[in-house]
Every structure is written in structure tokens, then in C-alpha cells.
Design an enzyme around this catalytic site. Structure first.
Site, short mmCIF file in Angstrom:
data_model
loop_
_atom_site.label_atom_id
_atom_site.label_comp_id
_atom_site.label_asym_id
_atom_site.label_seq_id
_atom_site.Cartn_x
_atom_site.Cartn_y
_atom_site.Cartn_z
N ALA A 167 -6.02 5.16 5.59
CA ALA A 167 -6.72 6.22 6.04
C ALA A 167 -8.00 6.68 5.19
CB ALA A 167 -5.98 7.59 6.21
N ARG A 201 -7.86 -1.72 8.40
CA ARG A 201 -9.18 -1.13 8.30
C ARG A 201 -9.68 -0.49 9.27
NH1 ARG A 201 -13.21 -3.88 3.75
NH2 ARG A 201 -13.88 -1.96 2.77
N ARG A 222 -5.43 7.45 16.83
CA ARG A 222 -7.03 7.52 16.32
C ARG A 222 -7.88 6.69 17.14
NH1 ARG A 222 -9.42 8.26 11.28
NH2 ARG A 222 -7.83 8.85 10.34
N GLU A 257 -12.79 2.79 5.19
CA GLU A 257 -12.90 2.11 6.52
C GLU A 257 -14.14 2.52 7.24
OE1 GLU A 257 -9.02 4.61 7.07
OE2 GLU A 257 -8.40 3.03 8.03
N GLN A 271 0.80 -1.33 0.17
CA GLN A 271 0.13 -0.22 0.10
C GLN A 271 0.87 1.42 0.06
OE1 GLN A 271 -2.53 -2.10 3.28
NE2 GLN A 271 -3.29 -0.29 3.08
N1 MTE Z 1 -11.16 -2.87 0.04
C1 MTE Z 1 -10.67 -4.15 -0.72
N2 MTE Z 1 -11.32 -4.57 -1.62
N3 MTE Z 1 -9.44 -4.52 -0.47
C2 MTE Z 1 -8.58 -3.92 0.59
O1 MTE Z 1 -7.32 -4.27 0.78
N4 MTE Z 1 -8.63 -1.76 2.49
C3 MTE Z 1 -9.41 -1.09 3.11
C4 MTE Z 1 -10.39 -0.38 1.96
N5 MTE Z 1 -11.02 -1.31 1.35
C5 MTE Z 1 -9.12 -2.66 1.29
C6 MTE Z 1 -10.54 -2.32 0.96
C7 MTE Z 1 -8.69 -0.06 3.81
S1 MTE Z 1 -7.64 -0.36 5.18
C8 MTE Z 1 -8.39 1.27 3.41
S2 MTE Z 1 -7.53 2.64 4.24
C9 MTE Z 1 -8.65 1.63 1.97
O2 MTE Z 1 -9.37 0.69 1.42
C10 MTE Z 1 -7.65 2.50 1.18
O3 MTE Z 1 -8.20 2.51 0.00
P1 MTE Z 1 -9.08 4.07 -0.39
O4 MTE Z 1 -8.35 5.26 0.50
O5 MTE Z 1 -8.74 4.26 -1.74
O6 MTE Z 1 -10.26 3.89 0.07
N1 HPA Z 2 -4.65 5.70 8.93
C1 HPA Z 2 -3.72 5.05 8.33
N2 HPA Z 2 -2.40 5.28 8.15
C2 HPA Z 2 -1.69 6.14 9.28
C3 HPA Z 2 -2.83 7.10 9.83
C4 HPA Z 2 -4.24 6.85 9.64
O1 HPA Z 2 -4.99 7.40 10.18
N3 HPA Z 2 -1.92 7.91 10.33
C5 HPA Z 2 -0.74 7.77 9.94
N4 HPA Z 2 -0.70 6.47 9.22
MO1 MOS Z 3 -6.05 1.10 5.91
S1 MOS Z 3 -5.93 0.53 7.68
O1 MOS Z 3 -5.67 2.97 6.48
O2 MOS Z 3 -4.75 0.49 5.20
#
Ligand code: MTE
Ligand code: HPA
Ligand code: MOS
Length: 809
Positions: free
Chosen positions: A559, A390, A358, A761, A245
Site C-alpha cells: 500500500a 502495484r 480499493r 504505487e 513482503q
Molecule cells: N519498486 C521496486 N524496485 N520493486 C518492487 O517490488 N513494489 C511496489 C513499489 N515499488 C516495488 C517497487 C509496490 S507494489 C509497493 S506497495 C511499494 O513499492 C512498497 O514499498 P514502499 O511502501 O516502501 O514504497
Molecule cells: N494495499 C495492499 N495491501 C493491502 C491493502 C492495500 O490497500 N489493504 C489490505 N491489504
Molecule cells: Mo503493493 S501491490 O501494495 O505490494
């Protein structure tokens, strides 16, 4: 076939009701089709850009990249004890194993033996101190992966260790005052009290509730495990394909381990088979080790971790232990709250500090707390180093206040929904968070009102009571819980992103941005934004692999900010290209550049209509720059880490869920009968993708709170649940037969990308409603006003323990 057991929970008529798919996707295809016809490319349920590749097995994950000739494979030898010292290694037997090319130890690492993301306390290979059972001690490189794994499995015989008793639980770590980062304190009073004053206010309140709670951790269980494939390049450079990521951080840490500059390291990720936070920092160990081996052997090296080893080596969601003390009035309104949270951080800091931050900033959830004293401790234990998952501490913070409010309602004999409402943040008053950000976009009142209505909460509350009055063994429970989740990294400088948009002379478009695709649909949304800006079909736009050599200095895709940040950056790039195209069109065809319109692959200029491709061709001949970079930084953020105050979140995402369960009070088995969800994604960029995220997060969060249980051996510290055979994640069978997921009508009050809101999340907190519905059913099995001491995960054993407690005289 087994005979049905009378009264068994799975015999409940709803348990096998057909899955009502039409109920699930409350989309409006008519409205979306009209918007599409009018030229909109956002706000429509565009299929995921890789959907066909995913289902046909042709999407390239890191392990699918064709291997270069001479590729070698790496496996890790793991520490067999949880604590102690490494006295020596007899690696000759390991070296003598078939196919083994080299065995590396910490002494071989050319640069820093460290992959720590914030605090530099994460050795790549053991440096003498054994920190946990499963810690990598040496790395074997062999001709095949199988050979490498067989040789690495000799670790137990090869390692001479002096074992020490491990510290395994947050309680033990707290008792010893052993933490990975200094404790955090967030004490805030709306009436100027200090902590002693707040505690006195609690003691003097009309009612008081004290207690403790344990909430378990959770394995990310990404379907694609951790993997890196490192390819040495000329002049000490290296190219790393990594399932991560956070490509930029991988770049920095690999550069560090190799002792080279960042410009010598290129990290690339086309997609992950899920990350869920588990690849925000912890992909680094594998990226670093594969790169070190590739550099030292001058051969491509792949490191793909077996699932059991992935469980044993990497960390996961932090389990939390809480002690709380609250004072409240006759309506259940909280007058003061004191809470101590202790997390199991594991052996190193990793992201435990921001996770705790958080958690502390989400203890309020949707509620105004006039007086709070919060203390957060990240317990240092001899276990895997826990990390992002998440919600990133948000769920762990918010579940504590929900547990408290549920307890208050039960103690008063009130409906928990009424008590929750009585505590909601107000509008214009009672709206300042403990960290001093004012909540200006509160929609929780109308959102919960709508869900209460749509779910038929009040009538079902009566029906549940009637059912329970005549059902001695099966008990039903119902709960409706709210979510408020802050969007932004609370580290201000992470809230930035860049993008590159190329328009080629045939009118096709290539987009690159700093975010990573893990299945969440980020690339789909970013492509929609670019197609919308340039007025072209979605199919014209291709998004390519995230690559540190294209967009530099990116933040983790985390995040939930992926689309907010990278969507805005891509929009910025696309707008610059559109402005240049418009200027060129006006110069050639008359009229003013501002009046040029782009939609449906056509351009309207000076009373004429021409194809987008035709204008692109003209612009090229006129020597117009047809590509651009774009940049975005979230406005208005501030955070004072020492005082734990500021404006850490650009906005809040809201939601609520209502769940009904039936529990078999003899076996502790339970079934989710129905769930109704109303979730706020602002003005959705892609309703189908957003509903998919809400459904996935709901089921994933339900798994965390009800069935996923991590067990470490109490003396050896071995994680006993290190495979799907012993660690149960939810499946399609665990979806409720009636699952109504709807998006809340509204728009972001802030100027986010097309006024949408982050969705990744926040919906993970929706299945709090499942946990509290189970607690409601357990309460119905005991005497009135008894508080079930239900802990999470609410496994059948935990449910039976809670039933025993409420039935005790
Ligand atoms: N959805 C899928 N299909 N796979 C993933 O690994 N990760 C989650 C969420 N949804 C995830 C997911 C997490 S922990 C985060 S922070 C966000 O997706 C990250 O992507 P975004 O910021 O583009 O929503
Ligand atoms: N989410 C995910 N990663 C991070 C954050 C958060 O709020 N702050 C620092 N790293
Ligand atoms: Mo999501 S736990 O911020 O990768």
C-alpha cells in the site's frame, strides 16, 4: 539488415532520437549539496544503500545464502487439469526417480493444510478438489533441485483425475453468480437518492453514455522468483529465509502449517529481487511447503520455483470487466454514474476483497461524482488466485472513469482535458468522495495546470491535428491524464509499524524495522531518517534484514506505506536515543538538554563542540541506554466495511502525465514519442529514488495497458503465456526518447515523515495517458465523434480491432 518500410511507425524520426538523460532527472544538485552541508540527511539524492552491491553482484538474495550441509531441494507436482477431482496418485514412479528423498502429499502436513491470508481457502497441497491447472498436488524433495524438478514433472502420469469443465472468465463466473467473497455495493448520492433514483437521474440527463470495457491482468514478473529456504532448529523451531513482503504473515502461516506457536518460527528477509505485490501473500505457499518438508525430514529444505511454474502456480493483477451507464451535461460534467466491476479472482479469495474495495474507492480518481452506484464482484474462476499488484485495484478502478470521460469528450467533440477538468474535485465544495472522506489536500488543479504548460499540451494538440490531417497511415495521439491515489491500508490496524535502533560504542548505528526491501529504497530512506535525527553521516547507519524475531507483528510492506510507517517508527526510536544523549551531554558539559545540537557527526553542548563518537563513549560510561525501540500508528483513520464509508486514507498522492504516440494504422504498431510527468511526492526524502520509482511505475503501468497479455486456453484452462517467450514486458527500448519526469513542488498537508508522500504505487496510474493517447490516434483514423472500442492491453491486435470499428460505416 531489413530495408526500412516507408511510413512504418519505427521510421518516425522520434523513434530513434537519442535518450535525453539530462532532461529526465530534473534534480537540483546545488540545493541538495547546500542542504547536505547544513546537516540535512533527508531531501537529498542519497544513492540506494545497496546500489554498489546490486551492480557488483554481491547483494545477497535468498538463493545466494550459503547452503548448509545436508540441504535438500523441493519441487512441486502440479495439477494437469483446471477443474475436477483428484482420484488417486501413483507416486511410486516419482519416488523411484534419481535423488528423490521423499514425496509429500496433503496428508503429511502436520498442521493446517492452508496458506490463505484472510479467508482460509488456499490449500498448500491439493485436498481432493482440483481448483486450477498448475495447482500444487504433491511435493518432491530430492538431493538436487534438478532431480526434484525432474521427478515432479511426472505429475501428469502420476495423477489420476476426473476432469470437469472449468470456469475461466469473469463473465462466466458472474453469469453463474460464483464469487470468492460476497459482492460489494457502494451507492452514494449527494442528494439523498437511492439506486433507482440515481438510475433515473442518469436516464434523465441531457446526455448518456453506456458501454463496457475489458482490462487485462498483469504478471508481477519480479526478477527473483518465489523462494523459501527453511532450516529446522532445536525444540521444533524453524528459521525460514523467505523472499516476502510480509514476514509476519509468513511466520503465522508456517506456524499454522506446522502446528506450533509463532514464537517457534523465525522469518527473515534481507531483500527481494522485486515483489510488486506478488510476494505480499503468495510467498506463503512456498514458505509453508519448505517448512513442512524441513520439519518432517529434519533437514534444511530450499524451494525455488522455476519461472514457468511461478506463472502457473501464483496469481497476479486481477483482470476486470466493467459495464457502465453515465449521465452528463453539455460541459461533459458527470451527473450520475452506475458501474458494475467484475474481477477474475481465481480459485480462492486471497486479497481479492481488499483489491475490489480499493478499486471501488478509486473509481472517482480525481473527480467529484455527485451520484454513484457501484457494484463489485470477485468472480471465482478455475485459474491462479489473483492477488496484489502495484496499485492494488486502484488502477483498475480509476481506468474505468478515465475511459468514460474520454468517451464523453469524444461524443461531445470536446478536448478530453477540458472534460476532465470540468469534473475535478473542487476545493471547499464538490470535494466529498463516494466513501464520504472529504478531499482536503487537493492539488490536482495546479499540478495539471503546470504540466499542461510544461508539456506544451495545447500547441501539441494543434500540431497533432495538423499532422493527422496530412498523414493517412501514421496517426498521432495525445492525452493528459490525472492521478489521485489514497495512501493507507484500508484495514485500519495494518497501519502500524515498529523499529529498533542500536547505537554501538564506536558510534556506528544499526537499524531494524518491520518493512521489507524490494528495490524501492525503503532501507535507504529509513537510514536517512535515522542519520538525520542523530546528525550523523548516512554511512554510519546500516539497515539489517527484516526479521520477525526483532520487530514483531509487522504489516506487509505494501500500500506504498513502507516509508510512512517504518520511517516514523525509526524516527521515534532515534529521537529517544538522541534525547538520552542530549541529557547526558548537558549533565557532563553544562547547558540544557534542549539546546544540545546534533549535526555533521558533531555535537554542540554548553558552548563546546565534541564528536558524536566521543559523546557516545561518554554516554556508555554513564550507563545510558544507547538503543531504543520505536513505534508508529497512523492517526485519524476509520473504515466501516459494511457501509463502505469512513476516512480510509491518511492523505492523497497526486500526479499527471502527458503522452504522445504515433500509431501505424495498417499494422497496429505504435511508439511512445514523448512523455511528460509531474508527480507529487510531497517534500521528497530522496528525489533520485522517487524519480526512479515514478519512471519504473510509469513503464510498468504502460506494459500492463499496452503489451502484457495473458492468455488461458479456452477449454483446458492452461495459462499459455507462462514464460518471457510468450509474455512480453517492457524493456529499456520502450522508454520514450523524451521522458521528462519532474517532482511537484509541495509538501504533505498531513504530518507524515518529513512531510513526504508515498511514491511506490501512485505513479503506476500515470501511463493511462499512453493508453488514451493510443485511443486518440485510433479515433483520428475514423469518423469524427466515433468512440474507439479500444480494450486493454492495447496490443497491436486490439488497436487494429478498434481501428476497424471506427472505420466501419
Ligand atoms: N519498486 C521496486 N524496485 N520493486 C518492487 O517490488 N513494489 C511496489 C513499489 N515499488 C516495488 C517497487 C509496490 S507494489 C509497493 S506497495 C511499494 O513499492 C512498497 O514499498 P514502499 O511502501 O516502501 O514504497
Ligand atoms: N494495499 C495492499 N495491501 C493491502 C491493502 C492495500 O490497500 N489493504 C489490505 N491489504
Ligand atoms: Mo503493493 S501491490 O501494495 O505490494
Amino acid at each position: 539488415m531489413n530495408k526500412p518500410v516507408p511510413g512504418h511507425v519505427l521510421n518516425h524520426p522520434a523513434a530513434f532520437a537519442p535518450y535525453q538523460d539530462n532532461q529526465r532527472l530534473r534534480l537540483d544538485p546545488g540545493a541538495e549539496a547546500r542542504a547536505h552541508q547544513a546537516g540535512a540527511r533527508v531531501g537529498i539524492s542519497q544513492a540506494h544503500e545497496s546500489a554498489v552491491l546490486h551492480v557488483s553482484g554481491s547483494a545477497t538474495y535468498t538463493d545466494d545464502i550459503p547452503e548448509l550441509a545436508g540441504t535438500l531441494h523441493c519441487a512441486l507436482g502440479l495439477a494437469p487439469v483446471a477443474a475436477g477431482r483428484l482420484l488417486g496418485m501413483d507416486l511410486d514412479t516419482v519416488r523411484a526417480m534419481p535423488g528423490v528423498v521423499r514425496v509429500f502429499t496433503a496428508a503429511d502436513i502436520p498442521g493446517a493444510n492452508d496458506w490463505g491470508s484472510i479467508v482460509h481457502d488456499d490449500p498448500i497441497l491439493c485436498d481432493g478438489e482440483i481448483r486450477y491447472l498448475g495447482q500444487p498436488v504433491f511435493a518432491v524433495v530430492a538431493r538436487t533441485r534438478e532431480q526434484a524438478r525432474r521427478a515432479a514433472a511426472l505429475a501428469r502420469q502420476a495423477l489420476r483425475v476426473e476432469a470437469a469443465p472449468p470456469v475461466l472468465t469473469p463473465r462466466e463466473a458472474h453469469a453463474r453468480g460464483q464469487y470468492v467473497v460476497p459482492p460489494m455495493h457502494l451507492v452514494r448520492s449527494s442528494s439523498g437518492l437511492d439506486e433507482a433514483g440515481i438510475r433515473a437521474r442518469i436516464a434523465a440527463a441531457p446526455h448518456r453514455l453506456q458501454g463496457s470495457l475489458d482490462v487485462g491482468g498483469q504478471e508481477q514478473f519480479y526478477l527473483e522468483g518465489q523462494i523459501s529456504y527453511a532450516i529446522p532448529k532445536e525444540g521444533n523451531a524453524i528459521h525460514v529465509h523467505c523472499s516476502t513482503q510480509h514476514p509476519s504473515e509468513m511466520q503465522h502461516l508456517v506456524a499454522h502449517a506446522l502446528g506450533v506457536h509463532a514464537h517457534a518460527v523465525q522469518v527473515e528477509c534481507r531483500r527481494m529481487g522485486g515483489g510488486f505485490g506478488g510476494k505480499e501473500s503468495q510467498s506463503a505457499l512456498f514458505a509453508c511447503m519448505a517448512s513442512v518438508a524441513a520439519r518432517l525430514l529434519a533437514r534444511p529444505v530450499k524451494l525455488r520455483v522455476d519461472r514457468d511454474d511461478d506463472f502457473l502456480i501464483t496469481g497476479r493483477r486481477h483482470c476486470f470487466w466493467y459495464e457502465y451507464d453515465v449521465g452528463y451535461d453539455d460541459a461533459g460534467r458527470i451527473l450520475g454514474a452506475a458501474v458494475t466491476m467484475v474481477s477474475r479472482a481465481g480459485h480462492s479469495a486471497d486479497l481479492s476483497a481488499p483489491v475490489m474495495t480499493r478499486a471501488l474507492c478509486h473509481f472517482d480518481n480525481a473527480y467529484w461524482l455527485p451520484e454513484v452506484a457501484m457494484h463489485g464482484f470477485c468472480g471465482k474462476t478455475n485459474t491462479q488466485s489473483n492477488t496484489a499488484f502495484r496499485g492494488f485495484g486502484g488502477p483498475q478502478g480509476a481506468i474505468a472513469i478515465e475511459y468514460i470521460l474520454d468517451g464523453i469528450a469524444r461524443a461531445l467533440g470536446h478536448d478530453p482535458l477540458a472534460v476532465r477538468r470540468a469534473n475535478f474535485y473542487g476545493r471547499g465544495e464538490r470535494n466529498v468522495t463516494p466513501y464520504l472522506q472529504t478531499v482536503r489536500d487537493n492539488v490536482i488543479h495546479e499540478l495539471v495546470d503546470q504540466l499542461e504548460e510544461r508539456s506544451g499540451y495545447q500547441a501539441r494538440r494543434t500540431a497533432v491535428a495538423a499532422f493527422n490531417a496530412t498523414s493517412p497511415v501514421l496517426k498521432r495521439g495525445l492525452a493528459l491524464t490525472p492521478v489521485k491515489f489514497g495512501i493507507s491500508f484500508n484495514v485500519k490496524h495494518f497501519n502500524q509499524a515498529g523499529a529498533l535502533v542500536h547505537v554501538y560504542t564506536d558510534g556506528s548505528i544499526l537499524v531494524n524495522h518491520g518493512g521489507t526491501e524490494m528495490g524501492q529504497g525503503l532501507n535507504t530512506k529509513v537510514a536517512q531518517v535515522v542519520a538525520h535525527e542523530l546528525g550523523v553521516a548516512f554511512e554510519r547507519v546500516r539497515v539489517t534484514a527484516t526479521d520477525t524475531s526483532k520487530v514483531a507483528n509487522t504489516s506487509a510492506t505494501a500500500a506504498s506505506t513502507g516509508t510512512d510507517l517504518n520511517g516514523k517508527a525509526a524516527q521515534d526510536a532515534a529521537r529517544q536515543i538522541r534525547a538520552r544523549l542530549a541529557a547526558c551531554a548537558a549533565a557532563r558539559h553544562g547547558g540544557s538538554a534542549e539546546d544540545v545540537r546534533f549535526a555533521n557527526d558533531q555535537v554542540w553542548v554548553g558552548g563546546r563542540q565534541l564528536a558524536f563518537d566521543a559523546l557516545v563513549g561518554e554516554a556508555y560510561l554513564d550507563r545510558v541506554q544507547l538503543w531504543s525501540d520505536g513505534f508508529y500508528a497512523t492517526p485519524g483513520l476509520s473504515w466501516d466495511k459494511e457501509r463502505m464509508q469512513g476516512h480510509p486514507f491518511y492523505y492523497f498522492a497526486y500526479g499527471a502525465a502527458c503522452s504522445e504516440v504515433v500509431v501505424d494504422t495498417l499494422t497496429g504498431e505504435w511508439k511512445l514519442l514523448r512523455a511528460d510527468v509531474l508527480h507529487d511526492v510531497g517534500r521528497s526524502l530522496n528525489p533520485a529514488v522517487d524519480i526512479g520509482q515514478v519512471e519504473g511505475a510509469f513503464i510498468q503501468g504502460m506494459g500492463w495497458l499496452t503489451m502484457e497479455e495473458l492468455v488461458w486456453h479456452p477449454t483446458s484452462g492452461l495459462l499459455l503465456t507462462h514464460a518471457p517467450s510468450t509474455y512480453k514486458i517492457p524493456t529499456a527500448n520502450d522508454c520514450p526518447p523524451e521522458f521528462n519526469v519532474q517532482l511537484f513542488e509541495g509538501e504533505n498537508a498531513e504530518d507524515s515523515i518529513h512531510r513526504s508522500k508515498a511514491v511506490g504505487e501512485p505513479p503506476l496510474l500515470l501511463p493511462f495517458s499512453v493508453f488514451f493517447a493510443i485511443r486518440d490516434a485510433v479515433a483520428a483514423a475514423g469518423a469524427r465523434r466515433k468512440l474507439p472500442p479500444l480494450q486493454a492491453p492495447a496490443t497491436s491486435e486490439a488497436i487494429l480491432r478498434a481501428i476497424t470499428a471506427v472505420q466501419a460505416p
